[in-house]
Design a protein around this motif. Structure first.
Motif, PDB file in Angstrom:
ATOM      1  N   THR A 149       0.833  -1.205   0.000  1.00 31.17           N
ATOM      2  CA  THR A 149       0.000   0.000   0.000  1.00 31.17           C
ATOM      3  C   THR A 149       0.860   1.245   0.000  1.00 31.17           C
ATOM      4  N   ALA A 150       0.652   2.140  -0.971  1.00 31.29           N
ATOM      5  CA  ALA A 150       1.346   3.429  -1.000  1.00 31.29           C
ATOM      6  C   ALA A 150       0.801   4.295   0.136  1.00 31.29           C
ATOM      7  N   LEU A 151       1.681   4.858   0.939  1.00 30.34           N
ATOM      8  CA  LEU A 151       1.241   5.615   2.105  1.00 30.34           C
ATOM      9  C   LEU A 151       0.904   7.071   1.784  1.00 30.34           C
ATOM     10  N   ASP A 152       1.022   7.475   0.510  1.00 32.42           N
ATOM     11  CA  ASP A 152       0.663   8.844   0.135  1.00 32.42           C
ATOM     12  C   ASP A 152      -0.593   8.902  -0.719  1.00 32.42           C
ATOM     13  N   GLY A 153      -1.320   7.811  -0.809  1.00 31.57           N
ATOM     14  CA  GLY A 153      -2.549   7.815  -1.596  1.00 31.57           C
ATOM     15  C   GLY A 153      -3.327   6.534  -1.396  1.00 31.57           C
ATOM     16  N   PHE A 154      -2.661   5.571  -0.737  1.00 36.38           N
ATOM     17  CA  PHE A 154      -3.276   4.310  -0.314  1.00 36.38           C
ATOM     18  C   PHE A 154      -3.646   3.386  -1.479  1.00 36.38           C
ATOM     19  N   ALA A 155      -3.019   3.595  -2.653  1.00 38.28           N
ATOM     20  CA  ALA A 155      -3.188   2.621  -3.727  1.00 38.28           C
ATOM     21  C   ALA A 155      -2.620   1.288  -3.247  1.00 38.28           C
ATOM     22  N   THR A 156      -3.359   0.214  -3.489  1.00 39.49           N
ATOM     23  CA  THR A 156      -3.010  -1.090  -2.920  1.00 39.49           C
ATOM     24  C   THR A 156      -2.976  -2.151  -4.005  1.00 39.49           C
ATOM     25  N   ARG A 157      -1.986  -3.015  -3.911  1.00 38.78           N
ATOM     26  CA  ARG A 157      -1.870  -4.117  -4.866  1.00 38.78           C
ATOM     27  C   ARG A 157      -1.339  -5.344  -4.150  1.00 38.78           C
ATOM     28  N   LEU A 158      -1.521  -6.504  -4.778  1.00 39.18           N
ATOM     29  CA  LEU A 158      -1.039  -7.768  -4.243  1.00 39.18           C
ATOM     30  C   LEU A 158       0.207  -8.179  -5.017  1.00 39.18           C
ATOM     31  N   VAL A 159       1.279  -8.483  -4.298  1.00 37.27           N
ATOM     32  CA  VAL A 159       2.547  -8.856  -4.928  1.00 37.27           C
ATOM     33  C   VAL A 159       2.932 -10.246  -4.455  1.00 37.27           C
ATOM     34  N   ALA A 160       3.126 -11.169  -5.406  1.00 37.85           N
ATOM     35  CA  ALA A 160       3.576 -12.514  -5.067  1.00 37.85           C
ATOM     36  C   ALA A 160       5.077 -12.508  -4.822  1.00 37.85           C
ATOM     37  N   ARG A 161       5.539 -13.412  -3.959  1.00 30.03           N
ATOM     38  CA  ARG A 161       6.971 -13.486  -3.676  1.00 30.03           C
ATOM     39  C   ARG A 161       7.774 -13.710  -4.948  1.00 30.03           C
ATOM     40  N   ALA A 162       7.245 -14.505  -5.862  1.00 27.36           N
ATOM     41  CA  ALA A 162       7.965 -14.806  -7.095  1.00 27.36           C
ATOM     42  C   ALA A 162       8.165 -13.564  -7.959  1.00 27.36           C
ATOM     43  N   GLU A 163       7.352 -12.519  -7.752  1.00 27.41           N
ATOM     44  CA  GLU A 163       7.436 -11.307  -8.559  1.00 27.41           C
ATOM     45  C   GLU A 163       8.023 -10.140  -7.778  1.00 27.41           C
ATOM     46  N   ALA A 164       8.465 -10.371  -6.557  1.00 33.22           N
ATOM     47  CA  ALA A 164       8.885  -9.287  -5.678  1.00 33.22           C
ATOM     48  C   ALA A 164      10.279  -8.784  -6.032  1.00 33.22           C
ATOM     49  N   SER A 165      10.534  -7.527  -5.680  1.00 34.42           N
ATOM     50  CA  SER A 165      11.875  -6.968  -5.813  1.00 34.42           C
ATOM     51  C   SER A 165      12.803  -7.656  -4.818  1.00 34.42           C
ATOM     52  N   ALA A 166      14.092  -7.410  -4.963  1.00 34.57           N
ATOM     53  CA  ALA A 166      15.063  -8.043  -4.067  1.00 34.57           C
ATOM     54  C   ALA A 166      14.817  -7.627  -2.618  1.00 34.57           C
ATOM     55  N   ALA A 167      14.482  -6.358  -2.405  1.00 37.29           N
ATOM     56  CA  ALA A 167      14.250  -5.876  -1.039  1.00 37.29           C
ATOM     57  C   ALA A 167      13.025  -6.532  -0.424  1.00 37.29           C
ATOM     58  N   VAL A 168      11.964  -6.662  -1.211  1.00 37.04           N
ATOM     59  CA  VAL A 168      10.741  -7.285  -0.693  1.00 37.04           C
ATOM     60  C   VAL A 168      10.945  -8.784  -0.519  1.00 37.04           C
ATOM     61  N   ALA A 169      11.696  -9.419  -1.428  1.00 37.91           N
ATOM     62  CA  ALA A 169      11.998 -10.841  -1.285  1.00 37.91           C
ATOM     63  C   ALA A 169      12.752 -11.106   0.020  1.00 37.91           C
ATOM     64  N   ALA A 170      13.654 -10.182   0.387  1.00 40.18           N
ATOM     65  CA  ALA A 170      14.372 -10.326   1.659  1.00 40.18           C
ATOM     66  C   ALA A 170      13.409 -10.229   2.831  1.00 40.18           C
ATOM     67  N   ARG A 171      12.394  -9.406   2.699  1.00 38.62           N
ATOM     68  CA  ARG A 171      11.379  -9.311   3.757  1.00 38.62           C
ATOM     69  C   ARG A 171      10.604 -10.619   3.881  1.00 38.62           C
ATOM     70  N   PHE A 172      10.291 -11.239   2.752  1.00 43.45           N
ATOM     71  CA  PHE A 172       9.601 -12.531   2.808  1.00 43.45           C
ATOM     72  C   PHE A 172      10.435 -13.540   3.602  1.00 43.45           C
ATOM     73  N   ARG A 173      11.734 -13.602   3.307  1.00 41.60           N
ATOM     74  CA  ARG A 173      12.582 -14.583   3.963  1.00 41.60           C
ATOM     75  C   ARG A 173      12.681 -14.301   5.460  1.00 41.60           C
ATOM     76  N   ALA A 174      12.711 -13.035   5.831  1.00 42.29           N
ATOM     77  CA  ALA A 174      12.854 -12.671   7.243  1.00 42.29           C
ATOM     78  C   ALA A 174      11.515 -12.554   7.962  1.00 42.29           C
ATOM     79  N   ASP A 175      10.393 -12.725   7.255  1.00 37.63           N
ATOM     80  CA  ASP A 175       9.067 -12.527   7.854  1.00 37.63           C
ATOM     81  C   ASP A 175       8.957 -11.137   8.468  1.00 37.63           C
ATOM     82  N   ARG A 176       9.367 -10.121   7.724  1.00 37.27           N
ATOM     83  CA  ARG A 176       9.449  -8.774   8.290  1.00 37.27           C
ATOM     84  C   ARG A 176       8.648  -7.789   7.444  1.00 37.27           C
ATOM     85  N   SER A 177       7.414  -7.534   7.845  1.00 39.24           N
ATOM     86  CA  SER A 177       6.630  -6.484   7.201  1.00 39.24           C
ATOM     87  C   SER A 177       7.261  -5.136   7.519  1.00 39.24           C
ATOM     88  N   GLY A 178       6.976  -4.126   6.687  1.00 38.43           N
ATOM     89  CA  GLY A 178       7.525  -2.799   6.964  1.00 38.43           C
ATOM     90  C   GLY A 178       7.418  -1.887   5.772  1.00 38.43           C
TER      91      GLY A 178
END
Length: 354
Positions: free
Chosen positions: A154-183
């Motif tokens: 979710t974009a915090l400056d307009g709240f546009a929201t989308r669903l992102v699969a781990r297989a399609e995630a950026s490297a930074a988001v993929a690292a969050r998946f591995r660490a179980d770390r939302s943010g």
């Protein structure tokens, strides 16, 4: 709420505490049920919080238009205000980002040493395109049911929201998946406020092959670490309810049991029998899967014989390299309990660090 969200057990029906835990982990499913019942719904998610908060980043609270609630975003110090804002969001259809300063007195009341700051994103489920829509919520619930790792971004400056699969995630988001770390990602880029990445990883699972003494210590440890463990042993005298009270026990041959379980990237497999007739089929089945960890009990000599058998069967060197053996970190463990500790430590290391 789908029954599959409550881990199966070989014992009686889950107690009240187990049911409460299952419900608290099923916020999107409960929200969708309310929506389908004709109620308005808002989801509140912790975006940022103090260091030792009772509820971590990514924790959720669902609120219905009838003031029903499930989940939590704090230890109680801001819950009332978040519920009020959630009801207002349901009424006006507008998402909002809330920020609370928590005083030292309020923090101490919920078990914290000092106060701090908490930000909570409140999103009504609305038909407005690009926001958290019923279709998007339904897709999230479907992905969770299929054990597909996804993130609600979710974009915090307009709240546009989308669903992102781990297989399609950026490297930074993929690292969050591995660490179980939302943010929040991207907040420091050109002064932007960034996007909130709310992770929805499938629950962790651990398959333990071999109902030996180490398994008696390992299964409860795995559960405490957040895994849904299952014990596999076709030998009824070993894998009995008496020796493993309350555990989920499968008496199939390991390869058949693993075929039914379907190990994925959130599954660890441990073989403990020392018997090639049981361990080897489990190893081959695991190497053919996406399991993130495979550990095998046995001395270096036992493991060398194991490797020779696998090589003779044509298993590729890259696949063989996935095996952790002798299983566990080398901490000098001797007793079954200490060996179980070393196994859990290594599983955690591989999960979090890759």
């Amino acid at each position: 709420m789908p029954d599959t969200l409550i881990p199966p057990s070989s014992s009686a029906a889950p107690d009240a505490a187990a049911l409460d835990r299952a419900r608290s982990e099923s916020i999107p499913e409960i929200a969708l049920d309310w929506l389908r019942a004709g109620k308005g719904v808002a989801l509140a998610s912790v975006v940022e919080t103090w260091g030792s908060a009772p509820r971590g980043t990514g924790s959720q609270l669902a609120v219905s238009s009838e003031a029903e609630m499930m989940g939590s975003v704090s230890g109680g110090c801001v819950e009332g205000a978040v519920i009020e804002e959630s009801l207002a969001a349901i009424a006006d259809g507008q998402a909002r980002l809330l920020e609370f300063g928590v005083s030292d007195d309020d923090a101490f009341a919920v078990g914290l040493a000092c106060g701090g700051r908490i930000r909570v994103l409140v999103q009504p489920v609305t038909e407005t395109p690009g926001q958290l829509t019923p279709a998007l919520l339904g897709a999230l619930v479907a992905a969770r049911a299929d054990r597909t790792p996804v993130a609600l971004v979710t974009a915090l400056d307009g709240f546009a929201t989308r669903l992102v699969a781990r297989a399609e995630a950026s490297a930074a988001v993929a690292a969050r998946f591995r660490a179980d770390r939302s943010g929040v990602e991207g907040a420091a880029v050109e002064g932007g406020v960034g996007e909130f990445v709310g992770l929805h990883n499938p629950p962790l699972r651990m398959v333990v092959v071999g109902a030996v003494h180490i398994a008696q210590a390992l299964l409860p440890m795995a559960r405490l670490a957040g895994y849904d463990p299952v014990l596999v042993d076709p030998r009824g005298a070993f894998g009995s309810e008496t020796r493993f009270p309350g555990e989920r026990i499968l008496d199939d041959w390991p390869d058949e049991a693993l075929a039914a379980i379907g190990p994925d990237a959130r599954t660890a497999v441990i073989t403990l029998t020392h018997d090639p007739k049981l361990d080897d089929p489990a190893i081959r089945a695991t190497l053919a899967s996406e399991a993130f960890y495979l550990g095998c009990l046995g001395s270096p000599r036992t493991h060398a014989k194991r490797l020779a058998r696998l090589e003779a069967e044509g298993v590729a060197p890259a696949e063989i390299a996935r095996i952790h053996a002798p299983v566990g970190l080398d901490i000098g463990a001797k007793s079954p309990g200490e060996i179980a500790v070393s196994i859990m430590a290594q599983v955690t290391q591989v999960l979090r660090r890759g």
